[in-house]
Design a protein around this motif. Sequence first.
Motif, PDB file in Angstrom:
ATOM      1  N   ASP A  86      26.655  27.830  39.028  1.00  0.00           N
ATOM      2  CA  ASP A  86      27.199  29.187  39.067  1.00  0.00           C
ATOM      3  C   ASP A  86      28.609  29.218  38.478  1.00  0.00           C
ATOM      4  O   ASP A  86      29.342  28.226  38.542  1.00  0.00           O
ATOM      5  CB  ASP A  86      27.281  29.687  40.521  1.00  0.00           C
ATOM      6  CG  ASP A  86      25.899  29.948  41.081  1.00  0.00           C
ATOM      7  OD1 ASP A  86      24.950  30.085  40.273  1.00  0.00           O
ATOM      8  OD2 ASP A  86      25.770  29.994  42.314  1.00  0.00           O
ATOM      9  N   GLU A  87      29.000  30.374  37.996  1.00  0.00           N
ATOM     10  CA  GLU A  87      30.357  30.551  37.471  1.00  0.00           C
ATOM     11  C   GLU A  87      31.385  30.216  38.545  1.00  0.00           C
ATOM     12  O   GLU A  87      31.179  30.544  39.713  1.00  0.00           O
ATOM     13  CB  GLU A  87      30.558  32.008  37.039  1.00  0.00           C
ATOM     14  CG  GLU A  87      29.892  32.329  35.730  1.00  0.00           C
ATOM     15  CD  GLU A  87      30.069  33.782  35.350  1.00  0.00           C
ATOM     16  OE1 GLU A  87      30.587  34.551  36.174  1.00  0.00           O
ATOM     17  OE2 GLU A  87      29.684  34.128  34.225  1.00  0.00           O
ATOM     18  N   CYS A  88      32.458  29.606  38.156  1.00  0.00           N
ATOM     19  CA  CYS A  88      33.593  29.304  39.031  1.00  0.00           C
ATOM     20  C   CYS A  88      33.277  28.260  40.114  1.00  0.00           C
ATOM     21  O   CYS A  88      34.112  28.005  40.972  1.00  0.00           O
ATOM     22  CB  CYS A  88      34.150  30.556  39.723  1.00  0.00           C
ATOM     23  SG  CYS A  88      34.478  31.920  38.610  1.00  0.00           S
ATOM     24  N   SER A  89      32.088  27.663  40.096  1.00  0.00           N
ATOM     25  CA  SER A  89      31.692  26.736  41.168  1.00  0.00           C
ATOM     26  C   SER A  89      32.717  25.638  41.406  1.00  0.00           C
ATOM     27  O   SER A  89      32.957  25.250  42.539  1.00  0.00           O
ATOM     28  CB  SER A  89      30.364  26.055  40.833  1.00  0.00           C
ATOM     29  OG  SER A  89      29.305  26.912  41.060  1.00  0.00           O
ATOM     30  N   PHE A  90      33.290  25.104  40.350  1.00  0.00           N
ATOM     31  CA  PHE A  90      34.148  23.927  40.511  1.00  0.00           C
ATOM     32  C   PHE A  90      35.627  24.240  40.322  1.00  0.00           C
ATOM     33  O   PHE A  90      36.442  23.337  40.157  1.00  0.00           O
ATOM     34  CB  PHE A  90      33.692  22.820  39.541  1.00  0.00           C
ATOM     35  CG  PHE A  90      32.229  22.530  39.678  1.00  0.00           C
ATOM     36  CD1 PHE A  90      31.707  22.151  40.906  1.00  0.00           C
ATOM     37  CD2 PHE A  90      31.362  22.674  38.609  1.00  0.00           C
ATOM     38  CE1 PHE A  90      30.351  21.906  41.068  1.00  0.00           C
ATOM     39  CE2 PHE A  90      30.009  22.434  38.756  1.00  0.00           C
ATOM     40  CZ  PHE A  90      29.494  22.053  39.986  1.00  0.00           C
ATOM     41  N   CYS A  91      35.964  25.522  40.351  1.00  0.00           N
ATOM     42  CA  CYS A  91      37.372  25.905  40.219  1.00  0.00           C
ATOM     43  C   CYS A  91      38.116  25.571  41.508  1.00  0.00           C
ATOM     44  O   CYS A  91      37.594  25.762  42.606  1.00  0.00           O
ATOM     45  CB  CYS A  91      37.483  27.399  39.924  1.00  0.00           C
ATOM     46  SG  CYS A  91      39.196  27.943  39.809  1.00  0.00           S
ATOM     47  N   ARG A  92      39.354  25.082  41.380  1.00  0.00           N
ATOM     48  CA  ARG A  92      40.119  24.643  42.544  1.00  0.00           C
ATOM     49  C   ARG A  92      41.005  25.752  43.115  1.00  0.00           C
ATOM     50  O   ARG A  92      41.641  25.572  44.150  1.00  0.00           O
ATOM     51  CB  ARG A  92      41.010  23.452  42.154  1.00  0.00           C
ATOM     52  CG  ARG A  92      40.223  22.262  41.642  1.00  0.00           C
ATOM     53  CD  ARG A  92      41.155  21.122  41.325  1.00  0.00           C
ATOM     54  NE  ARG A  92      41.890  20.725  42.512  1.00  0.00           N
ATOM     55  CZ  ARG A  92      43.069  20.111  42.504  1.00  0.00           C
ATOM     56  NH1 ARG A  92      43.658  19.828  41.363  1.00  0.00           N
ATOM     57  NH2 ARG A  92      43.671  19.786  43.623  1.00  0.00           N
ATOM     58  N   ALA A  93      41.069  26.891  42.440  1.00  0.00           N
ATOM     59  CA  ALA A  93      42.041  27.918  42.840  1.00  0.00           C
ATOM     60  C   ALA A  93      41.612  28.677  44.099  1.00  0.00           C
ATOM     61  O   ALA A  93      40.435  28.914  44.326  1.00  0.00           O
ATOM     62  CB  ALA A  93      42.234  28.907  41.697  1.00  0.00           C
ATOM     63  N   SER A  94      42.617  29.060  44.888  1.00  0.00           N
ATOM     64  CA  SER A  94      42.408  30.033  45.952  1.00  0.00           C
ATOM     65  C   SER A  94      42.699  31.387  45.310  1.00  0.00           C
ATOM     66  O   SER A  94      43.843  31.718  45.031  1.00  0.00           O
ATOM     67  CB  SER A  94      43.404  29.743  47.078  1.00  0.00           C
ATOM     68  OG  SER A  94      43.337  30.743  48.049  1.00  0.00           O
ATOM     69  N   CYS A  95      41.654  32.155  45.003  1.00  0.00           N
ATOM     70  CA  CYS A  95      41.857  33.380  44.201  1.00  0.00           C
ATOM     71  C   CYS A  95      41.144  34.576  44.827  1.00  0.00           C
ATOM     72  O   CYS A  95      40.261  34.404  45.657  1.00  0.00           O
ATOM     73  CB  CYS A  95      41.416  33.105  42.757  1.00  0.00           C
ATOM     74  SG  CYS A  95      39.978  33.997  42.184  1.00  0.00           S
TER      75      CYS A  95
END
Length: 182
Positions: A86-95
């Motif tokens: 899925d999109e953004c699955s491995f992003c580390r940001a708290s967004c």
Amino acid sequence: MGEKKKKIVKTIKVDLDKCNGCRACEVACSAFHAAPKYSSNNPARSRIRVIHEPLRDVYVPVYAGEYAKAECMGRDKYVIDGKEYDECSFCRASCPSRDLFKEPDSALPLKCDMCEDDPPQEKPLCVQWCLNDALTYEEREEEVEEEVKQEDVERGLDSMIDKYGLDKVMDTVTRMALSKKG
Ligand code: SF4
Ligand code: SF4
């Protein structure tokens, strides 16, 4: 240009081939950061989350990174071993686009702090409790510019302003400054 300083750079190497998705790292992290320490554990409060797609059979431990004030303009999509995530699955940001890496009660951002403690831990808790050796801790020394600290302060203030509003934060800072003077 700021003054050069020696800094210990802490790294956790993640070996996906060894991770079996046991989630002991999430439990250890949330228990270590509970108040009082070890009084509870809740993976939703962990600064490491194990991303898993049930039909796609890979576990990816992701560490909580920087606070992001707004959603980014683009999206990341990963394909691992031919399986699309899925999109953004491995992003580390708290967004703002998702609940990941936010303290469940206050919604304040969570960020991995490498288990900074006094006295220091020999290794971060997630590494200590990863019995499959999927996580390996390393340290090295580097020279860095002083200004890095200023960025950290600004990021922290940004997050507080989003949460409580500029006026409240300004009032509090002014009151604290006056009480320190007096
Ligand atoms: S290093 Fe510490 S703070 Fe970071 S994810 Fe591991 S247990 Fe949590
Ligand atoms: S403790 Fe280790 S093996 Fe278990 S989910 Fe975390 S990284 Fe993977």
